[in-house]
Design a protein around this motif. Structure first.
Motif, PDB file in Angstrom:
ATOM      1  N   HIS A  85       0.949  -1.202   0.053  1.00  0.00           N
ATOM      2  CA  HIS A  85       0.139   0.260   0.047  1.00  0.00           C
ATOM      3  C   HIS A  85       0.596   1.469  -0.265  1.00  0.00           C
ATOM      4  O   HIS A  85       0.190   2.422   0.091  1.00  0.00           O
ATOM      5  CB  HIS A  85      -0.691  -0.471   1.680  1.00  0.00           C
ATOM      6  CG  HIS A  85      -1.815  -0.898   1.008  1.00  0.00           C
ATOM      7  ND1 HIS A  85      -2.990  -1.233   0.004  1.00  0.00           N
ATOM      8  CD2 HIS A  85      -1.970  -2.285   1.781  1.00  0.00           C
ATOM      9  CE1 HIS A  85      -3.999  -2.350   0.708  1.00  0.00           C
ATOM     10  NE2 HIS A  85      -3.160  -2.452   1.681  1.00  0.00           N
ATOM     11  N   ILE A  86       2.067   1.165   0.031  1.00  0.00           N
ATOM     12  CA  ILE A  86       2.390   2.721  -0.976  1.00  0.00           C
ATOM     13  C   ILE A  86       2.745   3.527  -1.618  1.00  0.00           C
ATOM     14  O   ILE A  86       3.398   2.255  -2.958  1.00  0.00           O
ATOM     15  CB  ILE A  86       4.005   1.962  -0.250  1.00  0.00           C
ATOM     16  CG1 ILE A  86       4.550   1.683   1.127  1.00  0.00           C
ATOM     17  CG2 ILE A  86       5.233   2.821  -0.372  1.00  0.00           C
ATOM     18  CD1 ILE A  86       6.276   0.710   1.251  1.00  0.00           C
ATOM     19  N   LEU A  87       2.455   4.671  -1.510  1.00  0.00           N
ATOM     20  CA  LEU A  87       2.165   5.132  -3.086  1.00  0.00           C
ATOM     21  C   LEU A  87       3.501   5.776  -3.712  1.00  0.00           C
ATOM     22  O   LEU A  87       3.586   6.213  -4.619  1.00  0.00           O
ATOM     23  CB  LEU A  87       1.553   5.993  -3.326  1.00  0.00           C
ATOM     24  CG  LEU A  87       0.313   6.818  -3.901  1.00  0.00           C
ATOM     25  CD1 LEU A  87       0.136   6.043  -4.922  1.00  0.00           C
ATOM     26  CD2 LEU A  87      -0.519   8.515  -3.195  1.00  0.00           C
ATOM     27  N   SER A  88       4.692   6.716  -2.757  1.00  0.00           N
ATOM     28  CA  SER A  88       5.658   6.565  -2.935  1.00  0.00           C
ATOM     29  C   SER A  88       6.697   6.634  -1.767  1.00  0.00           C
ATOM     30  O   SER A  88       6.847   6.618  -0.325  1.00  0.00           O
ATOM     31  CB  SER A  88       5.339   7.989  -3.732  1.00  0.00           C
ATOM     32  OG  SER A  88       5.107   9.097  -2.666  1.00  0.00           O
ATOM     33  N   PHE A  89       8.090   7.167  -2.282  1.00  0.00           N
ATOM     34  CA  PHE A  89       8.861   7.080  -0.528  1.00  0.00           C
ATOM     35  C   PHE A  89       9.909   8.237  -1.023  1.00  0.00           C
ATOM     36  O   PHE A  89      10.829   7.852  -2.446  1.00  0.00           O
ATOM     37  CB  PHE A  89       9.006   6.011  -0.052  1.00  0.00           C
ATOM     38  CG  PHE A  89       9.665   5.257  -1.191  1.00  0.00           C
ATOM     39  CD1 PHE A  89      11.574   4.736  -1.502  1.00  0.00           C
ATOM     40  CD2 PHE A  89       9.043   4.000  -1.747  1.00  0.00           C
ATOM     41  CE1 PHE A  89      11.959   4.381  -2.171  1.00  0.00           C
ATOM     42  CE2 PHE A  89       9.801   3.219  -3.069  1.00  0.00           C
ATOM     43  CZ  PHE A  89      11.323   3.529  -2.670  1.00  0.00           C
ATOM     44  N   ASP A  90      10.424   8.856   0.038  1.00  0.00           N
ATOM     45  CA  ASP A  90      11.630   8.938  -0.458  1.00  0.00           C
ATOM     46  C   ASP A  90      13.121   7.903   0.760  1.00  0.00           C
ATOM     47  O   ASP A  90      12.466   7.820   1.866  1.00  0.00           O
ATOM     48  CB  ASP A  90      12.294  10.610  -0.537  1.00  0.00           C
ATOM     49  CG  ASP A  90      11.131  11.406   0.717  1.00  0.00           C
ATOM     50  OD1 ASP A  90      11.601  10.672   1.407  1.00  0.00           O
ATOM     51  OD2 ASP A  90      11.075  12.679   0.056  1.00  0.00           O
ATOM     52  N   SER A  91      14.195   9.467   1.274  1.00  0.00           N
ATOM     53  CA  SER A  91      14.910   9.105   1.826  1.00  0.00           C
ATOM     54  C   SER A  91      14.505   9.266   2.878  1.00  0.00           C
ATOM     55  O   SER A  91      14.938   8.583   4.245  1.00  0.00           O
ATOM     56  CB  SER A  91      16.433   9.361   2.051  1.00  0.00           C
ATOM     57  OG  SER A  91      15.919  10.919   2.190  1.00  0.00           O
ATOM     58  N   LYS A  92      13.408  10.095   3.777  1.00  0.00           N
ATOM     59  CA  LYS A  92      12.826  10.348   4.564  1.00  0.00           C
ATOM     60  C   LYS A  92      11.284  10.147   5.457  1.00  0.00           C
ATOM     61  O   LYS A  92      10.687   9.994   6.046  1.00  0.00           O
ATOM     62  CB  LYS A  92      13.308  12.314   5.427  1.00  0.00           C
ATOM     63  CG  LYS A  92      14.431  12.213   5.098  1.00  0.00           C
ATOM     64  CD  LYS A  92      14.671  13.945   4.969  1.00  0.00           C
ATOM     65  CE  LYS A  92      16.073  14.436   5.274  1.00  0.00           C
ATOM     66  NZ  LYS A  92      15.823  16.502   5.281  1.00  0.00           N
TER      67      LYS A  92
END
Length: 232
Positions: A195-202
């Protein structure tokens, strides 16, 4: 998890066992080898915890794989069966006992990997958990849970359609859930990779828009886990 390989060819037993260790890792899987149907059925009767997955050779002396599977299905309708044979025309026999997949011998590494990946997806999506809410109980499949948020002695379990508050510690719930589906990016959250849509390092953005903090020490591990999940 427990996996059984029932095949009268000793060399093939060792070959597929090594491939399974390569895929899952030696510490995460227990593999039992059987040389004929009778030996396998006797073992199933004496084992308290059933196998999660069975590789079954169709052509074996004595009770063949099809008859072994018929007897097995009388006691366990939910067991995942993968049939093995060097004769592709026997693949249709698997429908009779609801075989999950048919692999031709010699088994190709990429075909086995695909079958195992599909099996993992089916297995995880079907696993369920029952939450005690006091006056009632709520049954959910792990796959529909988006994320879990800790609140002292309670956890908020958030699905696509609802949010439920359960008196349970995060660590207790963490022991029950399928490890390959969930990740703990922060001490207060468990997120479902599906269910993850997007992510970055934080931060990690969930499908409902929530932004979950991603701690620096977990960032590299999360990226590796996410890539592995997406490439299954």
């Amino acid at each position: 998890m427990k996996i059984a390989v029932c095949d009268d060819n000793i060399l093939f037993q060792e070959e597929i066992k090594n491939l399974l260790y390569e895929y899952f890792g030696r510490l995460s899987v227990e593999i039992k080898l059987f040389s004929n149907g009778m030996e396998f059925l006797r073992a199933v009767q004496s084992i308290s915890n059933p196998f999660d997955l069975v590789f079954m050779d169709i052509e074996m002396p004595g009770i063949d794989g099809l008859e072994t599977s018929r007897q097995l299905r009388k006691k366990n309708r939910d067991l995942f069966l993968i049939f093995l044979s060097s004769h592709t025309e026997l693949a249709f026999d698997g429908y009779e006992v609801d075989a999950f997949r048919f692999l031709t011998k010699p088994v190709k590494r990429d075909k086995l990997w695909k079958a195992l990946s599909d099996w993992e997806k089916s297995r995880l999506s079907e696993e369920r958990i029952c939450f005690n809410l006091g006056d009632r109980s709520q049954v959910l499949s792990w796959s529909e849970i988006q994320y879990i948020q800790s609140e002292n002695v309670y956890v908020n379990v958030v699905t696509v359609s609802q949010r439920i508050l359960v008196r349970m510690k995060m660590k207790e719930l963490e022991k029950k859930m399928p490890e390959s589906m969930f990740f703990k990016p922060h001490r207060s959250y468990l997120v479902n990779l599906k269910h993850i849509l997007s992510f970055d390092s934080k931060k990690i953005r969930m499908a409902d828009g929530l932004e979950v903090p991603l701690s620096r020490r977990h960032a590299a591990e999360f990226r590796n886990r996410m890539m592995k999940f997406l490439n299954r």
